[in-house]
Design a protein around this motif. Structure first.
Motif, PDB file in Angstrom:
ATOM      1  N   PRO A  42       0.506  -1.566   0.095  1.00  0.00           N
ATOM      2  CA  PRO A  42       0.280   0.365  -0.076  1.00  0.00           C
ATOM      3  C   PRO A  42       1.015   1.248  -0.097  1.00  0.00           C
ATOM      4  O   PRO A  42       0.814   2.146  -0.731  1.00  0.00           O
ATOM      5  N   HIS A  43       1.731   1.449   0.992  1.00  0.00           N
ATOM      6  CA  HIS A  43       2.809   2.439   0.669  1.00  0.00           C
ATOM      7  C   HIS A  43       3.050   2.307  -0.522  1.00  0.00           C
ATOM      8  O   HIS A  43       3.617   3.803  -0.773  1.00  0.00           O
ATOM      9  N   ILE A  82       0.813   4.331  -2.425  1.00  0.00           N
ATOM     10  CA  ILE A  82       0.738   5.476  -1.692  1.00  0.00           C
ATOM     11  C   ILE A  82       1.843   6.357  -3.191  1.00  0.00           C
ATOM     12  O   ILE A  82       1.318   7.474  -3.665  1.00  0.00           O
ATOM     13  N   GLN A  83       3.018   6.473  -2.627  1.00  0.00           N
ATOM     14  CA  GLN A  83       4.327   6.830  -3.225  1.00  0.00           C
ATOM     15  C   GLN A  83       3.965   7.224  -5.130  1.00  0.00           C
ATOM     16  O   GLN A  83       4.448   8.011  -5.187  1.00  0.00           O
ATOM     17  N   ARG A 140       1.087   9.663  -5.429  1.00  0.00           N
ATOM     18  CA  ARG A 140       2.209  11.283  -5.122  1.00  0.00           C
ATOM     19  C   ARG A 140       3.047  11.032  -6.554  1.00  0.00           C
ATOM     20  O   ARG A 140       3.311  12.133  -6.652  1.00  0.00           O
ATOM     21  N   VAL A 194     -13.965   1.100  -1.322  1.00  0.00           N
ATOM     22  CA  VAL A 194     -13.212   1.767  -0.312  1.00  0.00           C
ATOM     23  C   VAL A 194     -11.760   2.046   0.477  1.00  0.00           C
ATOM     24  O   VAL A 194     -11.343   3.604   0.290  1.00  0.00           O
ATOM     25  N   GLN A 195     -10.966   0.943  -0.028  1.00  0.00           N
ATOM     26  CA  GLN A 195      -9.870   0.573   0.511  1.00  0.00           C
ATOM     27  C   GLN A 195      -9.175   1.341  -0.351  1.00  0.00           C
ATOM     28  O   GLN A 195      -8.378   2.295  -0.551  1.00  0.00           O
ATOM     29  N   GLU A 255      -8.896   4.565   0.013  1.00  0.00           N
ATOM     30  CA  GLU A 255      -8.243   5.451   0.812  1.00  0.00           C
ATOM     31  C   GLU A 255      -6.896   5.327   0.682  1.00  0.00           C
ATOM     32  O   GLU A 255      -6.791   6.522   1.429  1.00  0.00           O
ATOM     33  N   LEU A 256      -6.663   4.789  -0.594  1.00  0.00           N
ATOM     34  CA  LEU A 256      -4.949   5.590  -0.783  1.00  0.00           C
ATOM     35  C   LEU A 256      -4.854   6.477  -1.838  1.00  0.00           C
ATOM     36  O   LEU A 256      -4.035   7.138  -1.968  1.00  0.00           O
ATOM     37  N   PRO A 301      -5.153  10.471   0.543  1.00  0.00           N
ATOM     38  CA  PRO A 301      -4.292  11.049   1.531  1.00  0.00           C
ATOM     39  C   PRO A 301      -3.155  11.490   0.176  1.00  0.00           C
ATOM     40  O   PRO A 301      -2.523  12.046   0.697  1.00  0.00           O
ATOM     41  N   ALA A 302      -3.098  10.415  -0.527  1.00  0.00           N
ATOM     42  CA  ALA A 302      -2.267  10.692  -1.524  1.00  0.00           C
ATOM     43  C   ALA A 302      -1.998  11.916  -2.256  1.00  0.00           C
ATOM     44  O   ALA A 302      -0.543  12.719  -2.740  1.00  0.00           O
ATOM     45  N   LYS A 303      -2.883  12.641  -1.899  1.00  0.00           N
ATOM     46  CA  LYS A 303      -3.336  14.178  -2.612  1.00  0.00           C
ATOM     47  C   LYS A 303      -2.432  13.870  -3.823  1.00  0.00           C
ATOM     48  O   LYS A 303      -1.558  14.542  -4.068  1.00  0.00           O
TER      49      LYS A 303
END
Lengths: 608, 374
Positions: free
Chosen positions: A141-142, A145-146, A149, A171-172, A175-176, A179-181
Motif C-alpha cells: 500500500p505505501h 501511495i508513493q 503521489r 473504499v480501500q 483511501e489510498l 491521502p496521496a493528494k
C-alpha cells in the motif's frame, strides 16, 4: 453538439491540434459525394510566446483558404460559418493532443477485472494511462501511495466491485488515493477530478473519502456492473466532459476554440478509434489500425464490433528507439537485416538517434536497419494489444463433457488475424517509407496477418479529423475515409500453418481485372501486380494442414483489391519463423525482399 | 527568400544566463531581489507532506471494520510514536485484550469505519532548493521560488546522467581528440569537474568515482559503457535522478567522437574556475540538455560578431553532421540547394552541401546537421 441537418452540411472544416503541428483539412460535397479537397499545416501555438492554440488553427486554415480560393477566416479572426457559395464552412470540428494529450491514472479492485475494464475505458477515450492501481497489483500500500503521489495525472478513474458486490475493497482503494493528494498536471488552483465508476453501493462511503482534500468527485454508472458485461460508455463520456471542462480549459486559447467548434473537441486517439469503429460497423469488417510515433505506438482493433485500443509507451522510432532494441533484443532486430552490421556501432547509432530524434536515415543500410527496428516495435505493440484485448476475465463458464478437450478459459484474446479484413498503417516510419512496398512488408512481417487481408495506410494522418466528423456526419466520414484518407497498398494472402519447405503451400487462380495462376512453395513470397482500382477473385487451394480462412486444407474463394503495391502471396506460414543461423537468415530475408521488390536499387552519389 | 533554421547546441564564452529555482509545492523563499548568492546557498525551502502508511486494523485485530473506531487509543489528528499503542480490543470481560502498537511514527490522519483502515502520516519531509549557480537574485515569486542571473560561460552538452553539482574545472586530456582513459584521472581531481577529450571509457568513469570527482565530461561514450555504469540499458533519454555519486556529460554523442575543439579550448581556458554542472537530460517535448556553467565577473558581453543569425543555416556556417555516414564530422555549409534531393535511402529530403576541412564535400539532409553556435 450541432443541430445542423446532416444533409445540409456541404463544407466541413476540421483541424487536429497536435503537439507540434496543427493539421487542417477541407471536406466538400462534390458530384454527389464527400471528398477531402484541400489541406493546410502550421506549427501549433499552444506554447509560449504565442500561448493561444487558435493562432495555429487560423494559420493552417488560412493555408487551405489560399489553396481553395475560399475565404474561411473572417475579419474578426474567427472561422466563417455557415457557408455561402464562396466563403466559410457549414461546420468546424477539431481534435487535440497538444500539451501531451490526456493523461490519466486508473484504479480498480482486481487488476484483471475491474481495473482492466477501467483501463479499457480510459484508453478508449483517448487517454494515456500512466499507471493502474489495483488491490492485487503486487505492490505494498505505501508503494502504491508513493506512486500516486509521484504521478501528476489530469484525472483519475476509480472502479471496483460489481453492483451489489464488494464495497470494502473499493473504499480501500479510494483511501489510498485520497491521502496521496495527487496534484493535477496543470493549474495548481484546480481540484483533481476523480471519476467513480464502481459498485453503486459504495458511492456514499467513496464520496465521504473524497469529501475533503480538494477533489472534484464525479459519479457515473458502474463500468463493470456484472462480471459478464462491461458498461464503458458513461465513464468514457465523463472522461470526455472533464477533458473539455478541465484539461482543455487549462490550455491557452482552448476556451476560444471550444466556442468555434460545432462538436466537442476530442482527444486525437479517441477520434481515431471512433472512425475505425464507424468504418468497421458500416462495412461489417474487422479492422486493426496502428499509429507508430517517435515515443509510443497506438494499436486499435475492432473485432466483431468490440473496440480496443492500447498505447505502448516507450515503443517508438526516435525517443524510444533504444527501448525497442532493449525489449526486442538486438538479435531479433538484426534478423530482418540481410547483411552484417557491427553490433557495437549499431548500439551507438541507436543511442545517437535517441538523443537526436529528428535525424533521418541517409543510406539504404540505415533505412533498412530503422525498418527492422520498426518491425520489432510493431510486433511488440501488437503482442501487448493481443494480451489486452481479451474476453472479460472472471466470467464464470458452464462446461459440458464436450468441452473436455477445449478447455478455454475466460480472458482469451479476441484478436484473430484470420478474421482480420483491413490493416491500416499510420505514423512516420510507415507513412513516409520511400516505397510503399516497404510499408506493406513491415506490416506483414510485424502483424502476421492470416488469410486474405487488405492493407492500407493513412495518406496524411486524416483519421483524427474523420473520427470527430463521424460523430456528426457518419456518412461523410466513411466516404472520405474510403476515397481520400486511405491509400490502399493491396491485399495480402497469407498461409497459416507450417508449410513444408520446397513443397506446395497453396495453389491460386486469379480472375478479374488481372489473371494469374500458379502455386506458392513453402517459404516463398510472390508479388502479383494489381493496380489501385483493380479487383478480382482469387481461388485458393491450400495444402494439407494449411489454412487460408476456411480451415486447414479447405479451398477458399475471395474478392481481392489492388493497390499501390499489388497482390502479395505469402507462403511462409504462421507463426512466422526465421532461420536461427545468421547467414541462412540473411539469405532468406534477402529472398523475401527481392520477391516483393522492397528496396529498389538507387544510384545516388552522396559525395560531390 | 525563406530562411532555413536548424537547432544547435549552445557553446559560448559569455552570456547573461538566468535560471529559475522553484519549489515543488508552496513554501518559503529565503532570498531577496538584488541579493548575491553562491551556488550552495539555500534560496527556498518547504516541507512536503510526510509519507503515508496505511494499517488495516480490522484485519490485524480480526474485528469488523465498524468496530475499529471504538478500539482506537489515538484519535484523528493525534501524534503517535513508533511502537506506541495505537488500538486496543475490548477483550472478554475486560481481559485477553489485544493491543496493536504503531509500526510508524507520525499523526493519525484517518480511521475508516468502512474498511477498518488507519492512515498514519509521517513527519513532514523538508525540501531545500539551492541556488545552484552563483549570481544575483533578480526576481522572487513569493512562496514559489526565485530567478538568479549571472554572466557566465556556457556549454550545452548532448546527453548526461546525474544531477546538479559544483566543482573546479580540471583538464585531464591534452587535446580535444584524446580518449579519456583511467590513467588520466588523478587523486587531486577529488571534488572537481574533470574534462576529457574524445570518448570516455568505463574505467575512467569508475576511476573518477573512486577519487571522488564531482563530474566527468568528454566528447563521447560507448553505449556499452553507459549500460555498465547505470546497471541497465537506458530506454528513453530522461535522466538526472540517477544516484551515481558523479555527474556524467557527453558533449557530442555516443561512440568514438571528439569534443568540438572550440568547446575543449574554452573549458581549458577556464581551468581552476568553479563550474555548476547538471547532467539532467529530457528529450521529449520541452527538451532539456545537460549544461556546464562557469560564472564570470560581471561585465558587458563581447560584441557579437553579427555575422550570422542564431539558428539560421547559411553558407559559411560551421556545423556538425549528426548521422551516418559522416557522423561527428565538422564542416562548413558550402551550398543550400532549394529543391529536395533523393537520398541513398530512396527518401526525398531537403539537403545542404557541406565542405569538410579535408576539402571533401558531401550532400547531407538538413535534418542531419547541427549548427555550432558561435
Amino acid at each position: 453538439m450541432t443541430n445542423l441537418d446532416p444533409d445540409k452540411i456541404k463544407v466541413i472544416l476540421a483541424t487536429d491540434c497536435g503537439s507540434t503541428t496543427t493539421k487542417a483539412i477541407l471536406i466538400q460535397y462534390v458530384d454527389g459525394e464527400y471528398r477531402q479537397t484541400h489541406r493546410g499545416e502550421a506549427p501549433t501555438t499552444v506554447e509560449k510566446p504565442f500561448a493561444d492554440v487558435t493562432m495555429g488553427v487560423v494559420n493552417s486554415v488560412t493555408e487551405i483558404a489560399e489553396l481553395a480560393g475560399r475565404r474561411l477566416v473572417g475579419d474578426d479572426g474567427r472561422i466563417i460559418s455557415p457557408a455561402t457559395e464562396t466563403d466559410g464552412c457549414d461546420i468546424y470540428i477539431s481534435t487535440s493532443s497538444a500539451g501531451g494529450g490526456l493523461q490519466m491514472m486508473v484504479a480498480g479492485v482486481i487488476a484483471e477485472m475491474t481495473a482492466a475494464s477501467a483501463k479499457r475505458a480510459a484508453l478508449g477515450a483517448g487517454s494515456i494511462v500512466m499507471d493502474v492501481i489495483a488491490a492485487n497489483d503486487g505492490r505494498r500500500p505505501h508503494d502504491q501511495i508513493q506512486r500516486i503521489r509521484d504521478l501528476r495525472p489530469d484525472m483519475i478513474l476509480i472502479s471496483g466491485g460489481t453492483d451489489g458486490g464488494t464495497t470494502g475493497k473499493v473504499v480501500q482503494i479510494s483511501e489510498l488515493v485520497a491521502p496521496a493528494k495527487p496534484q493535477p498536471r496543470f493549474g495548481s488552483d484546480y481540484s483533481m477530478p476523480i471519476i467513480y465508476a464502481g459498485n453503486k453501493d459504495a458511492r456514499e462511503p467513496v464520496s465521504e473519502v473524497f469529501s475533503e482534500g480538494g477533489f472534484d468527485l464525479q459519479i457515473v454508472d458502474n463500468l463493470r456492473p456484472v462480471l459478464e458485461r462491461e458498461n464503458l460508455g458513461p465513464a468514457r463520456d465523463k472522461i470526455h466532459d472533464i477533458f473539455l471542462e478541465h484539461v482543455m480549459a487549462q490550455a491557452p486559447g482552448y476556451d476560444k476554440l471550444m466556442g468555434w467548434t460545432g462538436a466537442p473537441i476530442m482527444p486525437t486517439p479517441g477520434a481515431v478509434g471512433d472512425i475505425l469503429q464507424t468504418v468497421a460497423r458500416l462495412q461489417e469488417i474487422n479492422v486493426v489500425g496502428v499509429d507508430i510515433g517517435g515515443a509510443t505506438t497506438d494499436v486499435f482493433s475492432v473485432f466483431d464490433e468490440t473496440f480496443n485500443r492500447t498505447v505502448s509507451a516507450n515503443l517508438g522510432m526516435s525517443y524510444s528507439i533504444s527501448n525497442v532494441c532493449a525489449e526486442a533484443t538486438m538479435p531479433n532486430v538484426l534478423r530482418w537485416v540481410p547483411f552484417d552490421m557491427n553490433e557495437r556501432e549499431l548500439r551507438n547509432h541507436v543511442k545517437n538517434k535517441m538523443i537526436r530524434p529528428t535525424t533521418i536515415p541517409q543510406t539504404r543500410e540505415a533505412l533498412m536497419f530503422e525498418q527492422a527496428v520498426a518491425r520489432e516495435a510493431l510486433r511488440l505493440a501488437y503482442k501487448q494489444h493481443k494480451e489486452f484485448a481479451t474476453t472479460l476475465k472472471g466470467v464464470q463458464q458452464q462446461r459440458t463433457v464436450g468441452d473436455t478437450f477445449s478447455q478455454q478459459t475466460s480472458g482469451q484474446t479476441i484478436v484473430d488475424n484470420m478474421k482480420l479484413d483491413l490493416l491500416v498503417a499510420s505514423g512516420g516510419v510507415l507513412s513516409h517509407a520511400p516505397r510503399m512496398h516497404q510499408t506493406a512488408m513491415m506490416l506483414i512481417d510485424a502483424f502476421e496477418p492470416e488469410g486474405v487481408t487488405m492493407l492500407a495506410k493513412d495518406s496524411i494522418f486524416m483519421m483524427p479529423h474523420l473520427g470527430v466528423l463521424s460523430s456528426v456526419h457518419a456518412k461523410a466520414a466513411e466516404q472520405v475515409f474510403d476515397r481520400d484518407c486511405l491509400v490502399y497498398l493491396g491485399t495480402s494472402v497469407c498461409a497459416a500453418g507450417t508449410p513444408k519447405p520446397g513443397k506446395t503451400c497453396f495453389k491460386y487462380e486469379l480472375t478479374g481485372d488481372r489473371t494469374a495462376s500458379g502455386e506458392i512453395i513453402g517459404g516463398q513470397m510472390l508479388l502479383i501486380p494489381m493496380a489501385e482500382g483493380e479487383s478480382g477473385t482469387i481461388s485458393l487451394a491450400p495444402a494439407r494442414g494449411i489454412d487460408l480462412g476456411e480451415g486447414p486444407g479447405k479451398k477458399v474463394q475471395k474478392t481481392v483489391r489492388g493497390g499501390t503495391v499489388g497482390l502479395i502471396l505469402d507462403g511462409r506460414g504462421r507463426t512466422l519463423t526465421l532461420p536461427e543461423d545468421r547467414s541462412s537468415c540473411q539469405s532468406t530475408v534477402q529472398g523475401w525482399l527481392d520477391a516483393l521488390d522492397v528496396y529498389a536499387e538507387t544510384t545516388e552519389s552522396m559525395a560531390v | 527568400m525563406a530562411k532555413a533554421y536548424t537547432p544547435g547546441l549552445l557553446v559560448t564564452r559569455h552570456k547573461k544566463h538566468r535560471i529559475m529555482r522553484r519549489l515543488p509545492i508552496a513554501g518559503d523563499v529565503q532570498v531577496k531581489v538584488n541579493q548575491q548568492v553562491t551556488a550552495d546557498d539555500i534560496v527556498a525551502e518547504t516541507n512536503l507532506p510526510g509519507d503515508v502508511h496505511p494499517i488495516n486494523l480490522a484485519n490485524t485485530m480480526s474485528l469488523p471494520p465498524a468496530d475499529v473506531v471504538t478500539c482506537m487509543l489515538k484519535a484523528e489528528g493525534e501524534s503517535i510514536a513508533l511502537d506506541e499503542p495505537l488500538a486496543e480490543s475490548k477483550g472478554l470481560f475486560g481481559m485477553f485484550k489485544t493491543v496493536v502498537n504503531s509500526r510508524y511514527e507520525g499523526t493519525v490522519e484517518t480511521v475508516s469505519p468502512v474498511t477498518g483502515q488507519v492512515i498514519i502520516r509521517g513527519a513532514p519531509l523538508p525540501v531545500q532548493v539551492k541556488a545552484y549557480m552563483s549570481g544575483e537574485v533578480v526576481n522572487v515569486t513569493e512562496g514559489e521560488g526565485c530567478e538568479i542571473e549571472a554572466d557566465v560561460a556556457y556549454v550545452q552538452g548532448i546527453f548526461g546522467v546525474g544531477g546538479e553539482i559544483q566543482g573546479n574545472i580540471k583538464i585531464a586530456c591534452v587535446s580535444h581528440d584524446q580518449d579519456l582513459d583511467s590513467d588520466l584521472i588523478r587523486e587531486d581531481m577529488k571534488g572537481c569537474v574533470v574534462i576529457g577529450g574524445a570518448r570516455m571509457t568505463a574505467s575512467s568513469i569508475r576511476r573518477a568515482m573512486e577519487v571522488g570527482a564531482a563530474a566527468i565530461i568528454s566528447g563521447g561514450i560507448d553505449d556499452h559503457d553507459l549500460k555498465e555504469l547505470l546497471g541497465y540499458d537506458l530506454g528513453v533519454a530522461i535522466t538526472g535522478r540517477e544516484n551515481l555519486g558523479i555527474t556524467v556529460i557527453v558533449t557530442e554523442g555516443f561512440g568514438d567522437i571528439s569534443m568540438a575543439e572550440r568547446t575543449f579550448e574554452m573549458l581549458r581556458e577556464f581551468e581552476g574556475r568553479l563550474a555548476s554542472v547538471n547532467g539532467a537530460t529530457q528529450i521529449r517535448a520541452g527538451v532539456m540538455r545537460p549544461e556546464i556553467i562557469v560564472p564570470l565577473e560581471a561585465g558587458p558581453p563581447p560584441a557579437a560578431s553579427g555575422k550570422f543569425e542564431e539558428g539560421q543555416l547559411e553558407v559559411g556556417r560551421t556545423l556538425r553532421v549528426i548521422r551516418d555516414p559522416w557522423f561527428g564530422m565538422i564542416g562548413t555549409v558550402s551550398g543550400l540547394p532549394t529543391e529536395p534531393h533523393v537520398l541513398g535511402s530512396g527518401s526525398k529530403a531537403r539537403v545542404l552541401e557541406v565542405t569538410f576541412p579535408s576539402g571533401e564535400k558531401a550532400v547531407v539532409p538538413r535534418a542531419n546537421v547541427e549548427l555550432i553556435e558561435e
